[in-house]
Design an enzyme around this catalytic site. Structure first.
Site, PDB file in Angstrom:
ATOM      1  CB  VAL A  65      12.097  -5.273   9.260  1.00 21.32           C
ATOM      2  CG1 VAL A  65      13.048  -3.957   9.212  1.00 21.32           C
ATOM      3  CG2 VAL A  65      11.882  -6.236   7.837  1.00 21.32           C
ATOM      4  CG  HIS A 111       8.318   0.723   6.389  1.00 19.23           C
ATOM      5  ND1 HIS A 111       8.589  -0.967   6.214  1.00 19.23           N
ATOM      6  CD2 HIS A 111       6.738   0.592   6.456  1.00 19.23           C
ATOM      7  CE1 HIS A 111       7.757  -1.123   6.315  1.00 19.23           C
ATOM      8  NE2 HIS A 111       6.610  -0.608   6.411  1.00 19.23           N
ATOM      9  CD  GLU A 112      15.709  -0.199   4.603  1.00 18.38           C
ATOM     10  OE1 GLU A 112      15.839  -1.352   4.679  1.00 18.38           O
ATOM     11  OE2 GLU A 112      16.019   0.954   4.064  1.00 18.38           O
ATOM     12  CD  GLN A 130      -6.426  -3.503   3.145  1.00 17.09           C
ATOM     13  OE1 GLN A 130      -6.440  -3.948   2.018  1.00 17.09           O
ATOM     14  NE2 GLN A 130      -5.335  -3.926   3.655  1.00 17.09           N
ATOM     15  CG  HIS A 170       6.580  -1.387   2.394  1.00 18.20           C
ATOM     16  ND1 HIS A 170       6.822  -0.616   2.680  1.00 18.20           N
ATOM     17  CD2 HIS A 170       5.707  -2.515   2.100  1.00 18.20           C
ATOM     18  CE1 HIS A 170       5.572  -0.263   3.157  1.00 18.20           C
ATOM     19  NE2 HIS A 170       4.784  -1.448   2.944  1.00 18.20           N
ATOM     20  CD  GLN A 177       4.768 -14.450  10.628  1.00 22.62           C
ATOM     21  OE1 GLN A 177       4.775 -15.132   9.974  1.00 22.62           O
ATOM     22  NE2 GLN A 177       4.291 -15.167  11.498  1.00 22.62           N
ATOM     23  CG  MET A 182      -1.976  -1.134   1.168  1.00 19.33           C
ATOM     24  SD  MET A 182      -3.561  -0.767   2.132  1.00 19.33           S
ATOM     25  CE  MET A 182      -2.796  -0.912   3.930  1.00 19.33           C
ATOM     26  CB  SER A 192       2.980   2.857   5.769  1.00 22.31           C
ATOM     27  OG  SER A 192       3.358   1.374   5.183  1.00 22.31           O
TER      28      SER A 192
END
Ligand code: AMP
Length: 283
Positions: free
Chosen positions: A176, A34-35, A61, A37, A148, A30, A186
């Site tokens: 992460v 960030h790291e 959603q 993704h 995860q 979406m 996000s």
């Protein structure tokens, strides 16, 4: 990097790539990257010949009281980041491209969609499954990469892929985290500095759960009690749920055995955050 906004054009491009024998990796997001993704993107770039990333803030959603408009967006920045990662295709559909005015078809994964996050977000996973299946149909990837971080989503999507005989392989990559333990999301950008500090209670309570299990506790109620106590001590935090469940059917377990999922959702101010860990015992 080729930017595509139309499903038909993406489908055509993927057909062409496949006819050349290339393996396609897909990372649905979406945006507001960030790291977390990027860990998925890098794995796809490494494992496959062609990487497709989609950015689409999926309205179906979000619940009626959840603010779809407040979800952070920065497509310009995301595009530059993905170019630098050597992504091959960015799919950027608009709302009408994904959901026409007379849209009527939805995918449901019964029982799993009602548990954990599904209790306070009743239509959430129906929206997720619907958009992911639509994206799978457009891309037809060999492998799709998910985090995860959204453990229930990963379990539900794997079920959907099996139940609907989809050919795609689902790969789940680890959470992460920031250095202090907060899982990247996000939504973290919507936290003010005080809330950002308070948000640490999610990962801290999961650490506490692991510590209690290490000390030999096998009763989930005791572990959940310890976690809830810790979260209750944080004035800015309000628990949505704290549960320890079976990794396949998401039903609360009666005893900690082998591998179970400890998952929680907590409101910090107005921001709803989720986190989870797998509790393992060898005996
Ligand atoms: P989203 O943009 O939030 O829909 O997330 C897109 C994908 O990135 C999903 O598969 C998420 O599970 C994954 N993801 C989000 N945050 C993290 C994180 N902190 N670590 C690993 N994967 C993540």
């Amino acid at each position: 990097m080729r930017i595509i906004t139309k499903t038909g054009e993406l489908h055509e491009a993927m057909r062409e790539e496949r006819s050349r024998g290339r393996r396609i990796g897909f990372v649905p997001t979406m945006g507001f990257l960030h790291e977390g993704h990027l860990s998925l993107v890098r794995e796809s770039v490494q494992q496959t010949d062609v990487t497709v990333v989609s950015i689409f803030v999926n309205p179906t959603q979000f619940g009626p009281r959840e603010n779809f408009n407040e979800y952070p967006r920065d497509t310009g920045r995301d595009t530059e980041i993905l170019k630098a990662e050597e992504v091959d295709y960015l799919f950027l559909p608009d709302r009408e491209e994904m959901y026409s005015k007379d849209y009527k078809t939805y995918v449901e994964v019964h029982s799993l969609q009602d548990k954990l996050c599904g209790r306070s977000r009743p239509d959430h996973f129906r929206g997720v499954c619907t958009v992911v299946l639509k994206l799978f149909n457009a891309v037809d990837p060999d492998i799709a990469f998910f985090g995860q971080k959204d453990a229930q989503q990963a379990i539900i999507l794997k079920r959907m892929v099996q139940d609907l005989n989809l050919g795609v392989k689902i790969e789940i990559l680890p959470i992460v985290r920031e250095e202090d333990g907060l899982a990247l999301s996000s939504r973290n950008t919507n936290l003010n500095p005080e809330e950002r500090r308070a948000a640490l209670v999610l990962s801290k309570s999961l650490e506490e759960a692991r510590r209690i299990v290490m000390n030999g506790e096998r009763d989930p109620e005791q572990i959940i009690g310890g976690m809830k106590e810790m979260i209750a001590a944080e004035p800015l935090a309000k628990i949505d749920y704290v549960e320890i469940v079976d990794m396949e059917n998401l039903v609360p377990v009666r005893k900690i055995e082998k591998e179970v999922l400890a998952a929680l959702a907590v409101f910090v101010g107005k921001v709803r955050l989720i986190d989870n860990t797998i509790l393992q015992v060898k005996e």
